[in-house]
Motif scaffolding. Structure first.
Motif, PDB file in Angstrom:
ATOM      1  N   GLN A  93     -22.600-110.863 -35.143  1.00  0.00           N
ATOM      2  CA  GLN A  93     -22.805-109.667 -34.319  1.00  0.00           C
ATOM      3  C   GLN A  93     -21.939-109.704 -33.072  1.00  0.00           C
ATOM      4  O   GLN A  93     -21.369-108.688 -32.668  1.00  0.00           O
ATOM      5  N   ARG A  94     -21.822-110.881 -32.477  1.00  0.00           N
ATOM      6  CA  ARG A  94     -20.979-111.010 -31.272  1.00  0.00           C
ATOM      7  C   ARG A  94     -19.508-110.797 -31.591  1.00  0.00           C
ATOM      8  O   ARG A  94     -18.706-110.578 -30.682  1.00  0.00           O
ATOM      9  N   HIS A  95     -19.169-110.887 -32.870  1.00  0.00           N
ATOM     10  CA  HIS A  95     -17.773-110.698 -33.268  1.00  0.00           C
ATOM     11  C   HIS A  95     -17.572-109.379 -34.016  1.00  0.00           C
ATOM     12  O   HIS A  95     -16.656-109.234 -34.823  1.00  0.00           O
ATOM     13  N   GLY A  96     -18.442-108.411 -33.750  1.00  0.00           N
ATOM     14  CA  GLY A  96     -18.186-107.050 -34.204  1.00  0.00           C
ATOM     15  C   GLY A  96     -18.768-106.648 -35.542  1.00  0.00           C
ATOM     16  O   GLY A  96     -18.354-105.629 -36.106  1.00  0.00           O
ATOM     17  N   PHE A  97     -19.762-107.399 -36.046  1.00  0.00           N
ATOM     18  CA  PHE A  97     -20.380-107.048 -37.324  1.00  0.00           C
ATOM     19  C   PHE A  97     -21.786-106.501 -37.106  1.00  0.00           C
ATOM     20  O   PHE A  97     -22.496-106.915 -36.197  1.00  0.00           O
ATOM     21  N   ASP A  98     -22.165-105.573 -37.980  1.00  0.00           N
ATOM     22  CA  ASP A  98     -23.543-105.093 -38.052  1.00  0.00           C
ATOM     23  C   ASP A  98     -24.215-105.902 -39.157  1.00  0.00           C
ATOM     24  O   ASP A  98     -23.805-105.824 -40.326  1.00  0.00           O
ATOM     25  N   ILE A  99     -25.233-106.697 -38.821  1.00  0.00           N
ATOM     26  CA  ILE A  99     -25.805-107.662 -39.755  1.00  0.00           C
ATOM     27  C   ILE A  99     -27.223-107.272 -40.166  1.00  0.00           C
ATOM     28  O   ILE A  99     -28.078-106.979 -39.321  1.00  0.00           O
ATOM     29  N   ASP A 100     -27.471-107.290 -41.478  1.00  0.00           N
ATOM     30  CA  ASP A 100     -28.824-107.228 -42.023  1.00  0.00           C
ATOM     31  C   ASP A 100     -29.085-108.546 -42.736  1.00  0.00           C
ATOM     32  O   ASP A 100     -28.171-109.117 -43.347  1.00  0.00           O
ATOM     33  N   THR A 101     -30.316-109.039 -42.680  1.00  0.00           N
ATOM     34  CA  THR A 101     -30.659-110.283 -43.352  1.00  0.00           C
ATOM     35  C   THR A 101     -31.810-110.060 -44.318  1.00  0.00           C
ATOM     36  O   THR A 101     -32.629-109.146 -44.150  1.00  0.00           O
ATOM     37  N   ALA A 102     -31.859-110.899 -45.340  1.00  0.00           N
ATOM     38  CA  ALA A 102     -32.947-110.874 -46.313  1.00  0.00           C
ATOM     39  C   ALA A 102     -33.251-112.311 -46.700  1.00  0.00           C
ATOM     40  O   ALA A 102     -32.333-113.096 -46.958  1.00  0.00           O
ATOM     41  N   ALA A 103     -34.551-112.658 -46.746  1.00  0.00           N
ATOM     42  CA  ALA A 103     -34.944-114.039 -47.026  1.00  0.00           C
ATOM     43  C   ALA A 103     -35.269-114.268 -48.494  1.00  0.00           C
ATOM     44  O   ALA A 103     -35.684-115.364 -48.873  1.00  0.00           O
ATOM     45  N   SER A 104     -35.072-113.252 -49.325  1.00  0.00           N
ATOM     46  CA  SER A 104     -35.361-113.385 -50.750  1.00  0.00           C
ATOM     47  C   SER A 104     -34.456-112.442 -51.536  1.00  0.00           C
ATOM     48  O   SER A 104     -33.892-111.488 -50.985  1.00  0.00           O
ATOM     49  N   LEU A 105     -34.337-112.708 -52.830  1.00  0.00           N
ATOM     50  CA  LEU A 105     -33.540-111.835 -53.676  1.00  0.00           C
ATOM     51  C   LEU A 105     -34.165-110.449 -53.782  1.00  0.00           C
ATOM     52  O   LEU A 105     -33.458-109.440 -53.813  1.00  0.00           O
ATOM     53  N   GLN A 106     -35.496-110.390 -53.841  1.00  0.00           N
ATOM     54  CA  GLN A 106     -36.157-109.100 -53.960  1.00  0.00           C
ATOM     55  C   GLN A 106     -35.862-108.213 -52.756  1.00  0.00           C
ATOM     56  O   GLN A 106     -35.531-107.024 -52.900  1.00  0.00           O
ATOM     57  N   LEU A 107     -35.957-108.788 -51.567  1.00  0.00           N
ATOM     58  CA  LEU A 107     -35.647-108.009 -50.364  1.00  0.00           C
ATOM     59  C   LEU A 107     -34.166-107.640 -50.341  1.00  0.00           C
ATOM     60  O   LEU A 107     -33.793-106.536 -49.925  1.00  0.00           O
ATOM     61  N   GLY A 108     -33.327-108.562 -50.805  1.00  0.00           N
ATOM     62  CA  GLY A 108     -31.899-108.265 -50.878  1.00  0.00           C
ATOM     63  C   GLY A 108     -31.626-107.093 -51.811  1.00  0.00           C
ATOM     64  O   GLY A 108     -30.803-106.222 -51.506  1.00  0.00           O
ATOM     65  N   ARG A 109     -32.283-107.061 -52.966  1.00  0.00           N
ATOM     66  CA  ARG A 109     -32.126-105.948 -53.892  1.00  0.00           C
ATOM     67  C   ARG A 109     -32.489-104.624 -53.225  1.00  0.00           C
ATOM     68  O   ARG A 109     -31.797-103.611 -53.376  1.00  0.00           O
ATOM     69  N   GLU A 110     -33.620-104.631 -52.503  1.00  0.00           N
ATOM     70  CA  GLU A 110     -34.084-103.410 -51.850  1.00  0.00           C
ATOM     71  C   GLU A 110     -33.075-102.917 -50.821  1.00  0.00           C
ATOM     72  O   GLU A 110     -32.808-101.714 -50.722  1.00  0.00           O
ATOM     73  N   ARG A 111     -32.507-103.846 -50.075  1.00  0.00           N
ATOM     74  CA  ARG A 111     -31.519-103.454 -49.059  1.00  0.00           C
ATOM     75  C   ARG A 111     -30.230-102.945 -49.719  1.00  0.00           C
ATOM     76  O   ARG A 111     -29.637-101.961 -49.272  1.00  0.00           O
ATOM     77  N   LEU A 112     -29.790-103.608 -50.784  1.00  0.00           N
ATOM     78  CA  LEU A 112     -28.562-103.190 -51.452  1.00  0.00           C
ATOM     79  C   LEU A 112     -28.708-101.811 -52.093  1.00  0.00           C
ATOM     80  O   LEU A 112     -27.728-101.064 -52.191  1.00  0.00           O
ATOM     81  N   LYS A 113     -29.911-101.456 -52.538  1.00  0.00           N
ATOM     82  CA  LYS A 113     -30.129-100.136 -53.128  1.00  0.00           C
ATOM     83  C   LYS A 113     -29.867 -99.027 -52.119  1.00  0.00           C
ATOM     84  O   LYS A 113     -29.497 -97.907 -52.492  1.00  0.00           O
ATOM     85  N   LEU A 114     -30.066 -99.333 -50.843  1.00  0.00           N
ATOM     86  CA  LEU A 114     -29.809 -98.341 -49.799  1.00  0.00           C
ATOM     87  C   LEU A 114     -28.324 -98.130 -49.573  1.00  0.00           C
ATOM     88  O   LEU A 114     -27.903 -97.099 -49.046  1.00  0.00           O
ATOM     89  N   GLY A 115     -27.514 -99.124 -49.983  1.00  0.00           N
ATOM     90  CA  GLY A 115     -26.059 -98.995 -49.893  1.00  0.00           C
ATOM     91  C   GLY A 115     -25.524 -99.136 -48.480  1.00  0.00           C
ATOM     92  O   GLY A 115     -26.256 -99.443 -47.531  1.00  0.00           O
ATOM     93  N   GLY A 116     -24.226 -98.929 -48.355  1.00  0.00           N
ATOM     94  CA  GLY A 116     -23.588 -98.933 -47.049  1.00  0.00           C
ATOM     95  C   GLY A 116     -23.070-100.277 -46.591  1.00  0.00           C
ATOM     96  O   GLY A 116     -22.599-100.390 -45.445  1.00  0.00           O
ATOM     97  N   TYR A 117     -23.119-101.300 -47.433  1.00  0.00           N
ATOM     98  CA  TYR A 117     -22.646-102.620 -47.015  1.00  0.00           C
ATOM     99  C   TYR A 117     -21.179-102.812 -47.391  1.00  0.00           C
ATOM    100  O   TYR A 117     -20.729-102.380 -48.456  1.00  0.00           O
TER     101      TYR A 117
END
Length: 233
Positions: A22-46
């Motif tokens: 983030q300090r180097h210009g990135f917008d960061i989302d985190t996920a602690a599991s594959l299931q949460l990662g799937r949910e975030r990826l479905k929203l797109g925009g990465y």
């Protein structure tokens, strides 16, 4: 601002790495599991994904296969994080579609450099319309994809770059060192034979018979050469 998803169940690591990026210009989302990662990826925009291989609800290698079999994430730049010491784990990851890997423990600045390299390779080259044509195979440098008989080839960003390096020098034998030198900025080291892995994947996509290649040839003890003319083309 590039948007990055980090899937890792190590909360402390995620907070440290996320804050650094983030300090180097990135917008960061985190996920602690594959299931949460799937949910975030479905929203797109990465713009890129950093994926740990060992997660509480599944294996990152299986997840990589899943992503590469889905249109929305097939070409998403993907960097694997692995604490596994076996080179075969890294090779399998590259074979199934990961663009890069980084073993744990690592320095955040190295991760930053690798993610930036992934994004540079994935970015379209505006106004650049070079198209290399070899019979039924076309390498569209500006659009950053290859087509075989009009069908887009399923290649990762690094595999496309590797194919482009070879296709720009048809008939010339290129050693692994020459290829790596041309691909300046890519973090994969030649000694782990990752180039060989990517070449195998490229052949599986562009060759009519990968076991008897006519386009990308191996010159034993020297390197690889892209054939000037393929049979029946």
């Amino acid at each position: 601002m590039p948007r990055l998803l980090l899937i890792d169940d190590d909360t402390r690591l995620s907070e440290m790495v996320g804050g650094y990026l983030q300090r180097h210009g990135f917008d960061i989302d985190t996920a602690a599991s594959l299931q949460l990662g799937r949910e975030r990826l479905k929203l797109g925009g990465y713009d890129a994904l950093v994926l740990d291989l060992m997660l509480p609800d599944g294996d990152g290698l299986d997840f990589t296969r899943e992503l590469r079999n889905q249109s929305p994430t097939r070409r998403l730049p993907l960097l694997m994080l692995t604490a596994r010491g076996e080179p075969t784990d890294r090779i399998v990851g590259l074979e199934i579609g990961a663009d890069d890997y980084l073993p744990k423990p690592f320095e955040p600045r190295e991760l930053l450099a690798r993610v930036k390299a992934l994004l540079r390779r994935a970015a379209p080259d505006a106004g650049y319309d070079e198209v290399l044509v070899f019979g039924r195979l076309e390498v569209d440098v500006g659009a950053r994809h290859a087509r075989l008989a009009g069908e887009v080839c399923d290649l990762t960003s690094h595999q496309f770059d590797l194919l482009t390096v070879l296709a720009r020098s048809p008939g010339r034998v290129l050693s692994r060192d020459q290829i790596m030198d041309t691909l300046k900025g890519h973090p994969l080291e030649a000694f782990d034979r990752s180039i060989d892995v990517h070449i195998s994947r490229i052949r599986a996509v562009i060759e009519d018979d990968p076991k008897n290649p006519k386009r990308v040839l191996t010159v034993r003890g020297a390197g690889y050469v892209f054939a000037k003319k393929q049979d029946n083309e």
